[in-house]
Design an enzyme around this catalytic site. Structure first.
Site, PDB file in Angstrom:
ATOM      1  N   LYS A  33      48.668 -40.134 -37.116  1.00 53.78           N
ATOM      2  CA  LYS A  33      50.279 -40.921 -37.417  1.00 53.78           C
ATOM      3  C   LYS A  33      50.204 -42.349 -36.485  1.00 53.78           C
ATOM      4  CE  LYS A  33      52.688 -37.462 -34.590  1.00 53.78           C
ATOM      5  NZ  LYS A  33      51.718 -36.705 -34.778  1.00 53.78           N
TER       6      LYS A  33
ATOM      7  N   ARG B 244      61.188 -34.800 -32.691  1.00 53.75           N
ATOM      8  CA  ARG B 244      59.896 -32.857 -33.207  1.00 53.75           C
ATOM      9  C   ARG B 244      61.258 -32.634 -32.843  1.00 53.75           C
ATOM     10  NH1 ARG B 244      55.224 -36.516 -30.286  1.00 53.75           N
ATOM     11  NH2 ARG B 244      53.372 -34.829 -30.179  1.00 53.75           N
TER      12      ARG B 244
ATOM     13  N   ARG C 238      38.446 -37.161 -30.339  1.00 56.31           N
ATOM     14  CA  ARG C 238      38.734 -38.797 -30.119  1.00 56.31           C
ATOM     15  C   ARG C 238      38.812 -38.773 -28.562  1.00 56.31           C
ATOM     16  NH1 ARG C 238      45.619 -37.969 -31.555  1.00 56.31           N
ATOM     17  NH2 ARG C 238      45.832 -36.135 -30.528  1.00 56.31           N
TER      18      ARG C 238
ATOM     19  N   ARG D 178      41.846 -37.467 -23.843  1.00 53.83           N
ATOM     20  CA  ARG D 178      42.937 -37.257 -23.705  1.00 53.83           C
ATOM     21  C   ARG D 178      43.589 -35.939 -22.652  1.00 53.83           C
ATOM     22  NH1 ARG D 178      47.750 -38.198 -28.131  1.00 53.83           N
ATOM     23  NH2 ARG D 178      47.836 -36.099 -27.553  1.00 53.83           N
TER      24      ARG D 178
ATOM     25  N   ARG E 211      49.515 -25.946 -28.756  1.00 51.58           N
ATOM     26  CA  ARG E 211      50.024 -27.641 -29.435  1.00 51.58           C
ATOM     27  C   ARG E 211      50.632 -27.113 -30.818  1.00 51.58           C
ATOM     28  NH1 ARG E 211      46.112 -31.908 -29.029  1.00 51.58           N
ATOM     29  NH2 ARG E 211      48.160 -33.722 -29.591  1.00 51.58           N
TER      30      ARG E 211
HETATM   31  P1  ADP Z   1      50.258 -35.360 -30.973  1.00 49.69           P
HETATM   32  O1  ADP Z   1      51.338 -35.650 -31.472  1.00 49.69           O
HETATM   33  O2  ADP Z   1      49.025 -35.940 -30.975  1.00 49.69           O
HETATM   34  O3  ADP Z   1      50.766 -34.219 -29.943  1.00 49.69           O
HETATM   35  P2  ADP Z   1      51.247 -37.446 -28.656  1.00 49.69           P
HETATM   36  O4  ADP Z   1      50.982 -39.088 -27.872  1.00 49.69           O
HETATM   37  O5  ADP Z   1      52.558 -37.665 -29.623  1.00 49.69           O
HETATM   38  O6  ADP Z   1      50.279 -36.243 -29.384  1.00 49.69           O
HETATM   39  O7  ADP Z   1      52.583 -36.655 -27.497  1.00 49.69           O
HETATM   40  C1  ADP Z   1      51.730 -36.025 -26.481  1.00 49.69           C
HETATM   41  C2  ADP Z   1      52.744 -35.287 -26.030  1.00 49.69           C
HETATM   42  O8  ADP Z   1      54.197 -35.557 -25.114  1.00 49.69           O
HETATM   43  C3  ADP Z   1      53.269 -33.776 -26.971  1.00 49.69           C
HETATM   44  O9  ADP Z   1      52.774 -32.987 -26.859  1.00 49.69           O
HETATM   45  C4  ADP Z   1      54.318 -33.891 -25.872  1.00 49.69           C
HETATM   46  O10 ADP Z   1      53.990 -32.874 -25.078  1.00 49.69           O
HETATM   47  C5  ADP Z   1      54.657 -35.060 -25.435  1.00 49.69           C
HETATM   48  N1  ADP Z   1      56.074 -35.599 -26.548  1.00 49.69           N
HETATM   49  C6  ADP Z   1      55.677 -37.450 -27.194  1.00 49.69           C
HETATM   50  N2  ADP Z   1      57.255 -37.046 -27.902  1.00 49.69           N
HETATM   51  C7  ADP Z   1      57.663 -35.834 -27.644  1.00 49.69           C
HETATM   52  C8  ADP Z   1      59.078 -36.213 -28.485  1.00 49.69           C
HETATM   53  N3  ADP Z   1      59.833 -36.648 -29.134  1.00 49.69           N
HETATM   54  N4  ADP Z   1      59.773 -35.364 -27.930  1.00 49.69           N
HETATM   55  C9  ADP Z   1      59.222 -33.889 -26.477  1.00 49.69           C
HETATM   56  N5  ADP Z   1      58.327 -33.945 -26.109  1.00 49.69           N
HETATM   57  C10 ADP Z   1      57.092 -34.913 -26.968  1.00 49.69           C
END
Ligand code: ADP
Length: 223
Positions: free
Chosen positions: A13, A88, A124, A157, A168
């Site tokens: 994404k 999400r 990553r 990360r 996850r």
């Molecule tokens: P990825 O999609 O690879 O898991 P992100 O950088 O998008 O990584 O998100 C990292 C973390 O941040 C997620 O695992 C979650 O805990 C939190 N997070 C990100 N976006 C949201 C969201 N819209 N609602 C709730 N938690 C979020």
């Protein structure tokens, strides 16, 4: 115009969103980046998010919505924006519709095979300074462990550690995947194959966006 990118962790994404930004000029907003930045800056929302991040679950909706609302208020979002990692869950999708419901919307679900996801997550590396993304298997930096863009030292990360991956994935499957039915019923969901390169994933997405911009008489924004 609002472009929403759905997909499992490491489905691409962020990288695809970045290319859409380059092509069309809409800002790309990653709620993951907003959360990590808020934590780094120790803002009040960041302090609340800190204990919830990096555990494989979702951060509370009110924290994420607070950050997003602030970001969408920025004038650069006026003509449109790309969302990476938001919504999400169903309640976030409903909040988004309530917050900014008038926009034309396109939703892309980036579909990636399990084995490809595992390789992407484990390889990553991110730049903590400018958020550039690399992969030790598929997108190596020119100098090992160093960001090509700004020269900072690359990191894995926190939540890319192997032990967090099952949680996850489960969060994605139970909370986020149901959004594909939600947007599918609205007739605005496009499924794209994300197993190939970023450019291969981007191609069908661009076709759909171009068609939509043509319909609405929209223009590419000059960066
Ligand atoms: P990825 O999609 O690879 O898991 P992100 O950088 O998008 O990584 O998100 C990292 C973390 O941040 C997620 O695992 C979650 O805990 C939190 N997070 C990100 N976006 C949201 C969201 N819209 N609602 C709730 N938690 C979020």
């Amino acid at each position: 115009m609002r472009i929403i990118l759905l997909g499992a962790p490491a489905s691409g994404k962020g990288s695809v969103g970045e290319r859409i930004r380059e092509e069309y000029g809409f800002p790309k907003i990653s709620t993951g980046d907003l959360l990590r930045e808020a934590v780094r800056k120790k803002t009040s929302l960041g302090l609340k998010a800190e204990t919830q991040l990096g555990k494989g679950g979702l951060v509370d909706d009110d924290i994420v919505l607070g950050l997003l609302r602030e970001r969408l208020g920025n004038p650069d979002c006026h003509a449109g924006y790309i969302l990476d990692g938001f919504p999400r869950n169903l309640s976030q999708a409903q909040s988004l519709a309530a917050l900014d419901g008038q926009r034309r919307e396109l939703v892309f679900e980036i579909q990636v095979r399990e084995d490809v996801l595992v390789k992407r997550i484990s390889g990553r590396r991110i730049c903590p300074s400018c958020e550039a993304i690399f992969n030790i298997h598929t997108k190596r930096p020119r100098r090992e462990g160093i960001c090509d863009v700004c020269g900072a030292k690359l990191l894995q990360r926190n939540d890319d550690r192997a032990e967090l991956i099952p949680a996850r994935k489960e969060t994605y499957r139970t909370k986020t995947e149901p959004l594909t039915s939600y947007y599918g019923e609205k007739g605005i969901l496009c499924k794209v194959d994300g197993n190939g390169t970023v450019e291969e994933t981007l191609r069908p997405i661009k076709t759909v966006i171009d068609e939509e911009l043509g319909k609405t008489g929209g223009k590419r924004i000059q960066l």
